[in-house]
Design a protein around this motif. Structure first.
Motif, PDB file in Angstrom:
ATOM      1  N   ASP A  68      40.693 -22.243-106.055  1.00  0.00           N
ATOM      2  CA  ASP A  68      41.877 -23.097-106.020  1.00  0.00           C
ATOM      3  C   ASP A  68      41.517 -24.543-106.381  1.00  0.00           C
ATOM      4  O   ASP A  68      42.368 -25.318-106.827  1.00  0.00           O
ATOM      5  CB  ASP A  68      42.466 -23.035-104.600  1.00  0.00           C
ATOM      6  N   VAL A  69      40.257 -24.917-106.163  1.00  0.00           N
ATOM      7  CA  VAL A  69      39.888 -26.328-106.351  1.00  0.00           C
ATOM      8  C   VAL A  69      38.802 -26.578-107.397  1.00  0.00           C
ATOM      9  O   VAL A  69      38.584 -27.731-107.765  1.00  0.00           O
ATOM     10  CB  VAL A  69      39.456 -26.977-105.006  1.00  0.00           C
ATOM     11  N   ILE A  87      33.588 -28.526-104.333  1.00  0.00           N
ATOM     12  CA  ILE A  87      33.885 -29.648-105.232  1.00  0.00           C
ATOM     13  C   ILE A  87      32.651 -30.537-105.390  1.00  0.00           C
ATOM     14  O   ILE A  87      32.284 -30.926-106.507  1.00  0.00           O
ATOM     15  CB  ILE A  87      35.068 -30.474-104.684  1.00  0.00           C
ATOM     16  N   ARG A  88      31.990 -30.837-104.264  1.00  0.00           N
ATOM     17  CA  ARG A  88      30.824 -31.736-104.323  1.00  0.00           C
ATOM     18  C   ARG A  88      29.714 -31.127-105.170  1.00  0.00           C
ATOM     19  O   ARG A  88      29.020 -31.836-105.898  1.00  0.00           O
ATOM     20  CB  ARG A  88      30.326 -32.036-102.913  1.00  0.00           C
ATOM     21  N   LEU A  93      40.065 -34.325-100.221  1.00  0.00           N
ATOM     22  CA  LEU A  93      39.337 -34.032-101.457  1.00  0.00           C
ATOM     23  C   LEU A  93      39.892 -32.776-102.124  1.00  0.00           C
ATOM     24  O   LEU A  93      40.138 -32.744-103.334  1.00  0.00           O
ATOM     25  CB  LEU A  93      37.846 -33.871-101.148  1.00  0.00           C
ATOM     26  N   ALA A  94      40.110 -31.730-101.308  1.00  0.00           N
ATOM     27  CA  ALA A  94      40.664 -30.488-101.853  1.00  0.00           C
ATOM     28  C   ALA A  94      42.063 -30.730-102.403  1.00  0.00           C
ATOM     29  O   ALA A  94      42.436 -30.207-103.465  1.00  0.00           O
ATOM     30  CB  ALA A  94      40.685 -29.410-100.769  1.00  0.00           C
ATOM     31  N   GLU A 119      30.814 -31.463-108.807  1.00  0.00           N
ATOM     32  CA  GLU A 119      30.727 -32.861-109.250  1.00  0.00           C
ATOM     33  C   GLU A 119      29.271 -33.297-109.425  1.00  0.00           C
ATOM     34  O   GLU A 119      28.982 -34.205-110.202  1.00  0.00           O
ATOM     35  CB  GLU A 119      31.456 -33.779-108.257  1.00  0.00           C
ATOM     36  N   GLN A 170      35.996 -25.845 -99.348  1.00  0.00           N
ATOM     37  CA  GLN A 170      36.488 -26.326-100.656  1.00  0.00           C
ATOM     38  C   GLN A 170      35.808 -27.638-101.034  1.00  0.00           C
ATOM     39  O   GLN A 170      35.402 -27.829-102.190  1.00  0.00           O
ATOM     40  CB  GLN A 170      38.008 -26.539-100.592  1.00  0.00           C
ATOM     41  N   ALA A 171      35.680 -28.542-100.065  1.00  0.00           N
ATOM     42  CA  ALA A 171      35.047 -29.833-100.359  1.00  0.00           C
ATOM     43  C   ALA A 171      33.594 -29.626-100.773  1.00  0.00           C
ATOM     44  O   ALA A 171      33.089 -30.306-101.677  1.00  0.00           O
ATOM     45  CB  ALA A 171      35.131 -30.734 -99.134  1.00  0.00           C
ATOM     46  N   LEU A 172      32.928 -28.670-100.126  1.00  0.00           N
ATOM     47  CA  LEU A 172      31.539 -28.373-100.476  1.00  0.00           C
ATOM     48  C   LEU A 172      31.449 -27.848-101.911  1.00  0.00           C
ATOM     49  O   LEU A 172      30.528 -28.194-102.667  1.00  0.00           O
ATOM     50  CB  LEU A 172      30.987 -27.346 -99.480  1.00  0.00           C
ATOM     51  N   THR A 192      40.169 -36.796-109.030  1.00  0.00           N
ATOM     52  CA  THR A 192      38.887 -36.930-108.335  1.00  0.00           C
ATOM     53  C   THR A 192      39.028 -37.995-107.244  1.00  0.00           C
ATOM     54  O   THR A 192      39.951 -38.803-107.282  1.00  0.00           O
ATOM     55  CB  THR A 192      37.783 -37.340-109.317  1.00  0.00           C
ATOM     56  N   MET A 193      38.103 -37.998-106.310  1.00  0.00           N
ATOM     57  CA  MET A 193      38.176 -38.955-105.208  1.00  0.00           C
ATOM     58  C   MET A 193      36.798 -39.588-105.036  1.00  0.00           C
ATOM     59  O   MET A 193      35.790 -38.884-105.102  1.00  0.00           O
ATOM     60  CB  MET A 193      38.568 -38.200-103.931  1.00  0.00           C
ATOM     61  N   ARG A 208      41.819 -32.584-105.681  1.00  0.00           N
ATOM     62  CA  ARG A 208      41.302 -31.708-106.733  1.00  0.00           C
ATOM     63  C   ARG A 208      42.402 -30.763-107.233  1.00  0.00           C
ATOM     64  O   ARG A 208      42.477 -30.457-108.425  1.00  0.00           O
ATOM     65  CB  ARG A 208      40.117 -30.925-106.178  1.00  0.00           C
ATOM     66  N   ARG A 209      43.231 -30.288-106.312  1.00  0.00           N
ATOM     67  CA  ARG A 209      44.335 -29.397-106.697  1.00  0.00           C
ATOM     68  C   ARG A 209      45.285 -30.096-107.654  1.00  0.00           C
ATOM     69  O   ARG A 209      45.944 -29.456-108.457  1.00  0.00           O
ATOM     70  CB  ARG A 209      45.079 -28.919-105.456  1.00  0.00           C
ATOM     71  N   PRO A 266      39.185 -26.034 -95.872  1.00  0.00           N
ATOM     72  CA  PRO A 266      39.080 -27.295 -96.627  1.00  0.00           C
ATOM     73  C   PRO A 266      37.637 -27.813 -96.699  1.00  0.00           C
ATOM     74  O   PRO A 266      37.227 -28.382 -97.708  1.00  0.00           O
ATOM     75  CB  PRO A 266      39.970 -28.265 -95.849  1.00  0.00           C
ATOM     76  N   GLY A 267      36.874 -27.595 -95.639  1.00  0.00           N
ATOM     77  CA  GLY A 267      35.466 -28.010 -95.655  1.00  0.00           C
ATOM     78  C   GLY A 267      34.680 -27.238 -96.702  1.00  0.00           C
ATOM     79  O   GLY A 267      33.839 -27.803 -97.413  1.00  0.00           O
ATOM     80  N   ASP A 295      37.620 -33.876 -96.209  1.00  0.00           N
ATOM     81  CA  ASP A 295      37.506 -32.619 -96.960  1.00  0.00           C
ATOM     82  C   ASP A 295      38.890 -32.140 -97.393  1.00  0.00           C
ATOM     83  O   ASP A 295      39.078 -31.665 -98.513  1.00  0.00           O
ATOM     84  CB  ASP A 295      36.825 -31.545 -96.102  1.00  0.00           C
TER      85      ASP A 295
END
Lengths: 222, 295
Positions: B74-75, B40-41, A131-132, B44, B36-38, A140-141, A135-136, B33-34, A128
């Motif tokens: 931020d992401v 992003i997913r 990935l962040a 996407e 943020q990853a959520l 992409t990953m 993205r910053r 970060p978790g 995670d």
């Protein structure tokens, strides 16, 4: 090189499904044991490393070379590799050994299982974070390979650990490519511009897939 | 994980919500970060908005709420929808929201009702789009739940025209939230009423441009995982609802972007059973529910 250590990962697995009453009781015991005796030293380190040369069957980054054609995207452009190493330290494996020596096999197995779950959770947290981070940088990953899994030979392990600076969090590799602490893992992910989601998974060839608790938890979360 | 939506709908990603167990764990651990990853997913996977609901933590830990908003922005560059319990928190969200980071797009205030209209006081200073719950109305000064299609549609119309006339809000900035009830407890024909309301609202020329939306995750609550034909019952029920609602203007789903919503063929078992269920009430409705999972 971003790294993190000392974060509380026990809390994150505390709510996972526990199964029967006896398994649930055992799990509660080993969770308490891990917490009370400070058995977990979670840490991860990672680095996003630009490719040294345009992506091909061999991927060259940071002076290392990987034969990882699975990471080649169907579209977009692969520009870097994200390499990570994760560990929960040696406390759990030492305690498992002492429980086995004391003939407390079920407790030892439950603690070992907990250790695996914790390591998965540290991996998830590291991913995670990467990935962040990607993205910053407007990147992409996609795709995840681990040395020894289909798609990436085990002998890539040393290079992955070097790029991830695993030594900074205390991970060592012996001549037989065994990581110490044992409850450690490493991974490589593709990073680039407009990478599509991959259609494969590192789990798809796994023989334990149908009965994997981790896979079931991931599917339930989706 | 299923991806790819073949309906012509927009998805507001719903996963940043402690109602999802995996997300609650992220909140409990302040795992930014978790989160943020959520975010992003979801983007996407096709989300065009992200709903942000941090649950009761919003009341007790305001810095966490603003940290989450900033971290998400931020992401990802999609706009956000804010689901918080009161106007003060809406104001905090709107002040924190960075419109530039979302390509100039306005956020959504999720939600207001006829009797909880006070968030509109913020509109002049912090413009936004708005989600209006059409399931509640005010009659003689008292809030009540709408149970008929006519009541739902007239509440939606009243609210939309009030937003247009009093606030100057463009019609396409208004999202009418139509409650999609759990069928297992729907003995009063609420699913039927919602679908009929979609038709009424969609055919109202004064409301052209307005969006209709709803959360679908309730519809299959407490039902078995598999339908009698072996299909994924909850997912098929979501698709059955959309198959009937999308042609009449239901164009936005507050949902999980990777669910892969798609129209069901006319002879699909769950769609056929859902149509039958829609014609029932009372104990007949309860009997009709069993047909979804018993051959």
């Amino acid at each position: 090189m971003p790294c993190a250590r000392g974060f509380d990962v026990l809390k994150a697995v505390d709510g996972l499904p526990e199964g029967s009453a006896s398994r649930s009781r055992l799990r509660r015991e080993v969770l308490d044991l891990a917490r009370d005796e400070g058995l977990v030293e979670a840490a991860y380190s990672y680095r996003i490393v630009a490719l040294d040369a345009p992506a091909g069957e061999w991927l060259r980054a940071g002076g290392e070379a990987f034969h990882a054609p699975w990471l080649l995207p169907e579209s977009g452009r692969l520009t870097a590799l994200a390499c990570a190493s994760c560990t929960i330290g040696a406390g759990i494996e030492r305690r498992v050994a002492s429980l086995v020596a004391a003939r407390r096999a079920s407790r030892a197995l439950a603690l070992d299982q907990l250790g695996n779950e914790l390591l998965f959770e540290v991996s998830r947290i590291a991913q995670d974070r990467m990935l962040a981070d990607a993205r910053r940088r407007a990147l992409t990953m996609a795709g995840e390979l681990r040395p020894g899994d289909p798609g990436l030979a085990l002998d890539a392990q040393a290079a992955v650990l070097r790029l991830a600076d695993a030594a900074a969090i205390g991970i060592e590799l012996n001549a037989g490519l065994l990581m110490r602490p044992h409850k450690s893992t490493s991974m490589v992910l593709g990073v680039g511009i407009d990478l599509p989601a991959v259609s494969w998974s590192r789990c798809q060839h796994c023989r334990s897939r149908a009965r994997c608790r981790h896979g079931a938890a991931v599917a339930a979360a989706a | 994980m299923t991806t790819g939506n073949s309906f012509d709908i927009r998805i507001i990603g719903e996963r940043i919500n402690p109602g999802f167990k995996s997300t609650r764990a992220l909140f409990d651990n302040s795992d930014i970060p978790g989160i943020q990853a959520l975010a992003i997913r979801q983007v996407e996977a096709g989300a065009v908005y992200l709903n942000v609901n941090v649950g009761s933590q919003a009341m007790t830990d305001r810095p966490f709420l603003t940290d989450v908003i900033q971290a998400i922005q931020d992401v990802v560059d999609v706009p956000l929808s804010f689901d918080v319990p009161n106007t003060e928190l809406f104001e905090l969200c709107l002040k924190t929201y960075d419109r530039d980071a979302a390509g100039g797009e306005l956020p959504i205030v999720n939600s207001i009702t006829e009797h909880r209209w006070d968030a509109m006081d913020l509109y002049r200073e912090h413009p936004f789009k708005v989600m209006v719950m059409a399931s509640e109305s005010v009659v003689d000064g008292v809030a009540k739940n709408n149970k008929t299609a006519e009541d739902i549609a007239s509440t939606a119309r009243r609210a939309a025209l009030r937003l247009r006339d009093d606030c100057g809000m463009p019609m396409d900035h208004i999202y009418i939230d139509l409650s999609v009830s759990a069928i297992i407890a729907d003995t009063e024909g609420l699913n039927r009423a919602t679908l009929d309301a979609v038709r009424l609202i969609g055919s109202d020329p004064d409301l052209e441009g307005l969006h209709m939306t709803g959360g679908l995750s309730n519809i299959g609550q407490q039902l078995p995982a598999k339908a009698a034909d072996g299909s994924d019952l909850k997912h098929c029920l979501e698709n059955a609802f959309l198959t009937l609602a999308v042609p009449f203007g239901f164009d936005t789903v507050l949902g999980t972007p990777w669910r892969g919503y798609h129209p069901l063929p006319e002879d699909d078992y769950v769609l056929t059973t859902y149509r039958h269920f829609l014609d029932q009430k009372g104990s007949q409705a309860l009997r009709a529910v069993r047909k979804f999972y018993r051959a």
